[in-house]
Every structure is written in structure tokens, then in C-alpha cells.
Design an enzyme around this catalytic site. Structure first.
Site, PDB file in Angstrom:
ATOM      1  N   SER A   1       0.838  -1.197   0.000  1.00 38.87           N
ATOM      2  CA  SER A   1       0.000   0.000   0.000  1.00 38.87           C
ATOM      3  C   SER A   1       0.869   1.240   0.000  1.00 38.87           C
ATOM      4  O   SER A   1       1.986   1.237   0.527  1.00 38.87           O
ATOM      5  CB  SER A   1      -0.903   0.016   1.233  1.00 38.87           C
ATOM      6  OG  SER A   1      -0.143   0.273   2.408  1.00 38.87           O
ATOM      7  N   ASP A   2       0.351   2.308  -0.605  1.00 39.54           N
ATOM      8  CA  ASP A   2       0.942   3.609  -0.317  1.00 39.54           C
ATOM      9  C   ASP A   2       0.694   3.882   1.155  1.00 39.54           C
ATOM     10  O   ASP A   2      -0.149   3.240   1.792  1.00 39.54           O
ATOM     11  CB  ASP A   2       0.329   4.690  -1.206  1.00 39.54           C
ATOM     12  CG  ASP A   2       1.254   5.887  -1.403  1.00 39.54           C
ATOM     13  OD1 ASP A   2       2.144   6.099  -0.556  1.00 39.54           O
ATOM     14  OD2 ASP A   2       1.076   6.623  -2.389  1.00 39.54           O
ATOM     15  N   TRP A   3       1.405   4.831   1.711  1.00 42.40           N
ATOM     16  CA  TRP A   3       1.386   5.041   3.152  1.00 42.40           C
ATOM     17  C   TRP A   3       0.001   5.512   3.610  1.00 42.40           C
ATOM     18  O   TRP A   3      -0.446   6.598   3.280  1.00 42.40           O
ATOM     19  CB  TRP A   3       2.486   6.019   3.541  1.00 42.40           C
ATOM     20  CG  TRP A   3       3.801   5.366   3.855  1.00 42.40           C
ATOM     21  CD1 TRP A   3       4.566   5.600   4.953  1.00 42.40           C
ATOM     22  CD2 TRP A   3       4.509   4.365   3.106  1.00 42.40           C
ATOM     23  NE1 TRP A   3       5.702   4.808   4.929  1.00 42.40           N
ATOM     24  CE2 TRP A   3       5.690   4.038   3.811  1.00 42.40           C
ATOM     25  CE3 TRP A   3       4.247   3.698   1.903  1.00 42.40           C
ATOM     26  CZ2 TRP A   3       6.606   3.091   3.362  1.00 42.40           C
ATOM     27  CZ3 TRP A   3       5.157   2.757   1.455  1.00 42.40           C
ATOM     28  CH2 TRP A   3       6.316   2.458   2.173  1.00 42.40           C
ATOM     29  N   ASN A   4      -0.694   4.627   4.335  1.00 39.74           N
ATOM     30  CA  ASN A   4      -2.062   4.842   4.831  1.00 39.74           C
ATOM     31  C   ASN A   4      -3.118   4.768   3.736  1.00 39.74           C
ATOM     32  O   ASN A   4      -4.200   5.342   3.871  1.00 39.74           O
ATOM     33  CB  ASN A   4      -2.193   6.175   5.581  1.00 39.74           C
ATOM     34  CG  ASN A   4      -1.254   6.256   6.761  1.00 39.74           C
ATOM     35  OD1 ASN A   4      -1.091   5.284   7.493  1.00 39.74           O
ATOM     36  ND2 ASN A   4      -0.619   7.400   6.932  1.00 39.74           N
ATOM     37  N   ALA A   5      -2.838   4.049   2.661  1.00 40.90           N
ATOM     38  CA  ALA A   5      -3.823   3.881   1.595  1.00 40.90           C
ATOM     39  C   ALA A   5      -4.691   2.645   1.789  1.00 40.90           C
ATOM     40  O   ALA A   5      -5.522   2.335   0.940  1.00 40.90           O
ATOM     41  CB  ALA A   5      -3.119   3.797   0.240  1.00 40.90           C
TER      42      ALA A   5
END
Length: 739
Positions: free
Chosen positions: A251-255
Site C-alpha cells: 500500500s501507499d502510506w495509509n492507503a
């Protein structure tokens, strides 16, 4: 509207792509499966879950298992160097690397970045970037990628990834998929048509997977109404099944938005593991994933598949053999206990130099020939007086622009400003420098009036949406030069008869006001050149090197001509379809100011002797899926070549470009599309031969009914030239009806 993955079912599956991979992946998977058997359940979950933001030395960190010899994985930005560490090399941005159109430099840049990452103990470098592709010319992060054209972007992705991974670091292709603007990036739904998705946005990711990329990062946005990081259609069906991707999706950061849905829909690793502020309930995996597997919500086979993919990528690039420990911390100023920069400044300078695009050169104004005096005008000519790293993540526009802002940045070990480099050369030439390192038009005009020639520096900046700079929330508000650049140029042009404009920009700017000034004799686009900015510029404007960069996008006469821009809404239906950048200009008959692929030289080139040899049959690609897609899609089915002669008196490099027009039997298609390029270095009077190998994919379109790549029957048009509109040789070939 045809939408992406129209015919695909929504059922969650566990995909095992490794059986169709190359021998390196097969060997890596064999070792990964052996290691998997030694892990307990908690250790497995620890390998797929980040330890939380700032929970380790890197921007992303995983838990270290005790049962096998495997580290806490270190994941670190960025696509142009190492973020939050020093000393490291601040390379030119992706958009500059793309503007070189030089496969050797693309590889060298990737290899140098990878070597620095490995030297610092980084296991995964978060780049390169294929998304955003750049459909919106004012998109905030376009500069992190290579080009708005999927073919050029795809070649750049392949060469960069091979360079990085040959150096021992895992590359991460991002952002998957449709992350084309910063406004509403956490909520927007990119509703992409199936054909446009494949032919534009997926295309460079195919090249990334074919190159053996270890990991892919899913993006913040939704795609056709579903979060990218929990889209079964996007991750399982398209990336892992259709493209045969053997690596892992992070995931992208916090996606991440769920525990079960993201797991069964193909996400393999969550980053950073918890929200930045770490509120209760923000950890979707960790113990929550372990519980979901225990109660059967997530199959055990899915967790094992996640872990196997992650371990296989680690083995693939040889990180089990004497890999260095992490040698820095992102959170204490990033001071490394080793110097990994080696001679990489030489690579950075070469990329910056060979990416410079000469847009205008009236009356042979350039190269400079020891002028008696030079006025250097504009704040963009000097390094930020507070230092090149004064603003966190480069989140300001003070001084010369050498990279955009956001997570895709690096710390400058030094930054050679244009004024400093020009002063050094001027001292050797006996040239008087009249500086005006301000954007005040009156001061600029005064300096220009006191010199033989004036060089005006202007810029246009953008970046990631978590930082707003001068009212620009990531995406640019417009395509005008910043800091009243047009007025500055007008004032200088009124005071001087010989003006050169140098542009540092993240993307296209509208140049009509500048071009309307008769005194503006030359315009140079220098992009985002990184730490060697001034030196690279001097190399070109003084003629030590002939400019050879070509535009990786179109420069329009007015912003409205692009037909696309970021939207102030939470849904983007991608109404432009296939018609992005030059495809749009060609289809609509709009004259650009400077077309895609354009760039002048100090010499001239003559094209001749077009030769076409084709042995392709019409029909769909049906081969076994290998990393990248069906194997037969990448078969070479033809070749085009052309002779290029340097007709001038100085050595120079020319980028010969091949464009194809599909036959009438294909559904509505842009008039021509880039399908090959080769950069030739030629001495005066020398002739070289540019050769383009064509694969079935190069001849294909995506058939939304068959859900396959199809080569149409009929007559293909062949265009070879110096840009998308400067066509020097034309030909054709026929493809017979076949299998």
C-alpha cells in the site's frame, strides 16, 4: 462508458503467478517456499505488516522474524535518490531522465541510485514512477515520472528498474493506478475506460513487470469506485493474473482501508502499519489480520502467498547474501555513517546535461562565444540563500528549482546554482557578470541594460498534496511561470536586444508572452536537473555539449488546448480516453507551440533510406502468461530502420523517433503513437543507422470485447522523424488476416 475490467468477476482469489515466471523468479520462489515452512503465524503477519510510522529507521519497516535469517525490511523514498539521508546524490527528476531519451543513461541513473540504496542498507527503494502518467499537464507529481507517453515511460521504467535491481535493491513501481492529480487524491475515483487503461496507464507497468520489478505500490485513489489497494479487479485480476506479476503489492502510506477486503483483493504488504498519528483502530493488519485468518475470513493460503511473494523478491535480487545493515535514521537528520555517493555526481551531471531541451535558438544565439558581459536575472539563478535543503521535502520555491516537492525528493549534498557555474566560466573567458538575483522587473531591466546579453531564469513548481506552496496544493493552479516570470522577461526584453530564457519547471508552461518579445532569441528548458544544475547548463549553453534532449510532453499555445486538467471534484471520468497530450493535439488538429519529442540542436540531421520489414499476422495474443503479459505479445515481428546523417559542423546526438498509425480496421485510435526511438551520437558528416524492433504489442490495441491485445489487419502507417510532428520519412506495411 466502457469501464476498466468490464468483464471481470468480483470474486476474491489467491493468485500464484510464479509458475509462469522466468528462471530467476522460479529459483527465488523455491527458496521462499522453503523459508515459509519455518515461520510461525505471528512471524508471517509481521512480514506483511509495517511496524508503524517512525517505528524504525526507514519510512517503512517490517518486523524481523526469529525463525529465519531475514531482516526487518527497510523501505525508503524516493524515485530520484534517498530521502531523509545524507550524504546522497540528488539526481535529476524522472521527467529529466525521460527527456534524455537515452536508454544507457536511464540504466546508469537507476544503477547509481540502487548502489546508494544498497550501501545504506535500504532493501526497497520506492520508485520508479509510472503513475501519474501525466494526463493533466498541471498534475502535481508528473515530474516524478518520465513522460506522458506510455511507450517512452515504459522503456524508462524497464531500464531504471534493471539498473536498480542489478545493483541489489528492490525497485517499487508506483502508483498503481490512476493517481493523476493531488486534489482529492485520498477520495477521488478515477473512472478509467478499459481500453484507455490498458493502452495508456497500464502499459508502462507491463514493462516494469517484464523487467522483473520486485514490488508495486497501489495508490490512494479509487479506481472505478473501489479503493486501489482493495480492488480485486486491479490487483488480482489485472496485475497478478493478466500481467503475471510474481512480486508483491504494497500500500501507499495509509492507503489501506480494510483488513479482510484488502487481503483477499491482492494487497500483500501494508505500510507503514498504522496511521501516522496512530489512533486506536488504525492498524488493519497485524493482530487483526492474524485473527481474520484464524476465523477463516482470510484464507491461510492468502497469507502464505503474501509472505512467499515478499520473500521471493528478497531472494530475487540477492539480498540474502551479505547485504549491508541500515546505516542511517530518517528521524535524526539522516546522517549516514557511510558515504555512498562514489562518482555518481558524474551520472547526475550527464543526465541533467543530456535532458536539456533547446526550444528556440534564433540567429545562432547559442552557444555563447565569450560575450563581453552577461546579465544574469531572476531568483531562479541562485541557490536558496537559506540553503538548498532549508524547506522540508523541498516545500518552498526560493532560489533555483532543481526538484519538485514532496516525498519524491532527496537531500542535496550540494546544489550548483546557475549563477555560480556561469560566473566560474565567465571568469575563465573574461566575461563581466551583471547579476540581478531577484524577480523584480525594474532591477532585472537595469542589469540587462548594462550587459551585451541577458539570461533570464524563470520556473514553475509543483509537488505532493500534503504541502501547499504559494497557494498550489500539489497540483499547479495554472501553467504560467511563477513569481511573475512573464513580466520579468518582458522588462528584460525591453532593455536588451539579446535575451536568453532558461526554464526550470516540473512540466509545460505557456510561453506565448515570452515568445512575443522580439528580443528573446533563445529559450532553454532545463527541467528539474538535480544537484549538478548549473554545471549541466553551462555544458550546453557554452557549447561544450550539443543539446540533445527532447520534450517528454507537448507545450501548448494555451492551457485549454490540452483538453485535460485536474478537477475540483471527487470523480474523474477520464473523458479524454486515449487522447492525451500529442494524441489529443493530432486528433483535434490543434497546433502546439512545441510538440512532443521536439528539441533543437547546434547541428542538423538528414534522414534517408527508410526500410520496413514485417512478418506479423492479425489476431489476438494468446500465449502463456509470463511477467508482463502473454509471451507472444513481446515477440519481435518486424523491424524498421532509417539512416541519419549529421550535416553540421559539430558533433551531436539525434533521437530518431518511430510512430505508427493503426489501420482503419482498428477501432477509433489516435493518428499516430510512439513505438520506437534510438539516440545516435554522430560526428560531423557521419551517418548512423537507427533500428527499431517492433513487437506484437507495438502493433496491437486492447479489444474490450475479447479482453485481449489484438493486431488489426490492414495497412499500418510508418512515420520516422525528429519529433511527433517533424516527420522526415514515411512508409507503410500490410498485416494479413491470420490467426
Amino acid at each position: 462508458m466502457q469501464t476498466l475490467f468490464l468483464s471481470l468477476l468480483a470474486a476474491a482469489v489467491t493468485v500464484h503467478a510464479y509458475g509462469s515466471g522466468g528462471s530467476n523468479w522460479d529459483q527465488a520462489y523455491s527458496r521462499a517456499k522453503d523459508a515459509l515452512q519455518k515461520l510461525n503465524q505471528t512471524e508471517k503477519v509481521g512480514l506483511v505488516t509495517g511496524v508503524k510510522w517512525m517505528g524504525g529507521p526507514c519510512v517503512g519497516n517490517t518486523y524481523k522474524p526469529e525463525s529465519i535469517d531475514y531482516p526487518s525490511l527497510c523501505l525508503q523514498d524516493s524515485p530520484l535518490g534517498i530521502r531523509f539521508a545524507n550524504p546522497v546524490t540528488a539526481f535529476p527528476a524522472g521527467i529529466n531522465a525521460g527527456a534524455t531519451w537515452d536508454t544507457q543513461l536511464l540504466y546508469a541513473r537507476g544503477a547509481a541510485m540502487g548502489a546508494e540504496a544498497k550501501g545504506l542498507g535500504i532493501h526497497v527503494q520506492l520508485g520508479p514512477v509510472a503513475g501519474p502518467l501525466g494526463k493533466n499537464p498541471n498534475g502535481g507529481r508528473n515530474w516524478e515520472g518520465f513522460s506522458v507517453d506510455p511507450y517512452l515511460s515504459g522503456v524508462a521504467m524497464e531500464k531504471t528498474i534493471r539498473g536498480m535491481q542489478d545493483s541489489g535493491v528492490q525497485a517499487c513501481a508506483k502508483h498503481w493506478l490512476g493517481n493523476e492529480q493531488e486534489h482529492y487524491r485520498d477520495t477521488i475515483s478515477s473512472n478509467i475506460g478499459d481500453r484507455a487503461a490498458h493502452e495508456l496507464y497500464v502499459w508502462p507497468f507491463m514493462d516494469a513487470v517484464k523487467a522483473g520489478v520486485a514490488s508495486v505500490m497501489c495508490s490512494y485513489n479509487k479506481v472505478n469506485g473501489t479503493w486501489a489497494c482493495e480492488s480485486d479487479a486491479l490487483n488480482n485480476k489485472l496485475m497478478k493474473e493478466e500481467l503475471g506479476f510474481p512480486g508483491y503489492i504494497m500500500s501507499d502510506w495509509n492507503a489501506q482501508h480494510s483488513t479482510v477486503n484488502s487481503a483477499v483483493s491482492g494487497l500483500d504488504m501494508t505500510m507503514p502499519g498504522s496511521d501516522f498519528s496512530n489512533p486506536p483502530g488504525s492498524i488493519f493488519w497485524g493482530s487483526n489480520l492474524e485473527a481474520a485468518v484464524a476465523d477463516g475470513s482470510v484464507p491461510q493460503s492468502r497469507l502464505d502467498d503474501m509472505v512467499t511473494r515478499i520473500l521471493a523478491a528478497w531472494y530475487l535480487v540477492g539480498q540474502d547474501q551479505g547485504y549491508p545493515p541500515v546505516a542511517f535514521s530518517s528521524w535524526n537528520g539522516g546522517k549516514a555513517n557511510v558515504d555512498v555517493t562514489a562518482d555518481h555526481g558524474t551520472v547526475a551531471r550527464a543526465v541533467a546535461r543530456d535532458s536539456i531541451v533547446l526550444l528556440k535558438n534564433g540567429h545562432g544565439t547559442l552557444p555563447l562565444r565569450k560575450p563581453k558581459s552577461l546579465a544574469i536575472v531572476g531568483s531562479d539563478a541562485i541557490v536558496n540563500p537559506a540553503g538548498p535543503n532549508a524547506c522540508s521535502d523541498r516545500g518552498c520555491n526560493n532560489g533555483t528549482l532543481a526538484m519538485g516537492w514532496g516525498s519524491g525528493t532527496a537531500e542535496f549534498p550540494y546544489l550548483v546554482g546557475p549563477l555560480d557555474a556561469i560566473q566560474k566560466r565567465a571568469a575563465a573567458d573574461g566575461t563581466k557578470i551583471v547579476p540581478s538575483a531577484t524577480d523584480d522587473p525594474t532591477a532585472g531591466a537595469s542589469a540587462a541594460a548594462a550587459a551585451e546579453t541577458a539570461i533570464v531564469f524563470i520556473n514553475s513548481d509543483s509537488g505532493e498534496g500534503y504541502i501547499t506552496v504559494e497557494g498550489n496544493l500539489g497540483d499547479r493552479n495554472n501553467l504560467d511561470p511563477w513569481h511573475n516570470g512573464n513580466e520579468l522577461v518582458k522588462a528584460v526584453a525591453a532593455a536588451s536586444k539579446n535575451v536568453i530564457v532558461v526554464i526550470h519547471s516540473v512540466g509545460p508552461i505557456i510561453l506565448e508572452t515570452i515568445l512575443a518579445q522580439p528580443s528573446v532569441k533563445a529559450i532553454v528548458w532545463a527541467g528539474l536537473p538535480g544537484q549538478e544544475s548549473g554545471n549541466a547548463l553551462v555544458d550546453v549553453i557554452y557549447g561544450d555539449t550539443t543539446p540533445s534532449g527532447k520534450l517528454p510532453y507537448t507545450i501548448a499555445k494555451q492551457a485549454a488546448d490540452y483538453g485535460a486538467s485536474w478537477i475540483n471534484a471527487e470523480t474523474d471520468d477520464f473523458p479524454e480516453g486515449l487522447y492525451v497530450d500529442y494524441r489529443h493535439f493530432d486528433a483535434k488538429g490543434i497546433a502546439p507551440r512545441y510538440e512532443f519529442g521536439y528539441g533543437l540542436s547546434y547541428t542538423t540531421f538528414k534522414y534517408s533510406g527508410l526500410w520496413v520489414n514485417m512478418d506479423a499476422s492479425a489476431g489476438a495474443a494468446n500465449g502463456q502468461v509470463v511477467p508482463g503479459g502473454p509471451a507472444d505479445l513481446f515477440e519481435v515481428v518486424g523491424q524498421v530502420s532509417v539512416s541519419v546523417r549529421n550535416n553540421g559542423r559539430v558533433a551531436g546526438a539525434e533521437v530518431a523517433q518511430l510512430y505508427l498509425g493503426l489501420p482503419d480496421s482498428a477501432p477509433a485510435t489516435p493518428p499516430k503513437q510512439l513505438r520506437g526511438f534510438q539516440k545516435l551520437m554522430l560526428q560531423p558528416g557521419q551517418t548512423g543507422r537507427a533500428t527499431f524492433k517492433l513487437t506484437r504489442r507495438d502493433l496491437s490495441y486492447w479489444d474490450v470485447q475479447q479482453q485481449k491485445w489484438v493486431v488489426p489487419s490492414g495497412t499500418f502507417k510508418v512515420y520516422v522523424g525528429s519529433s511527433s510532428r517533424d516527420i522526415r520519412e514515411e512508409g507503410s506495411f500490410r498485416v494479413r488476416r491470420g490467426w
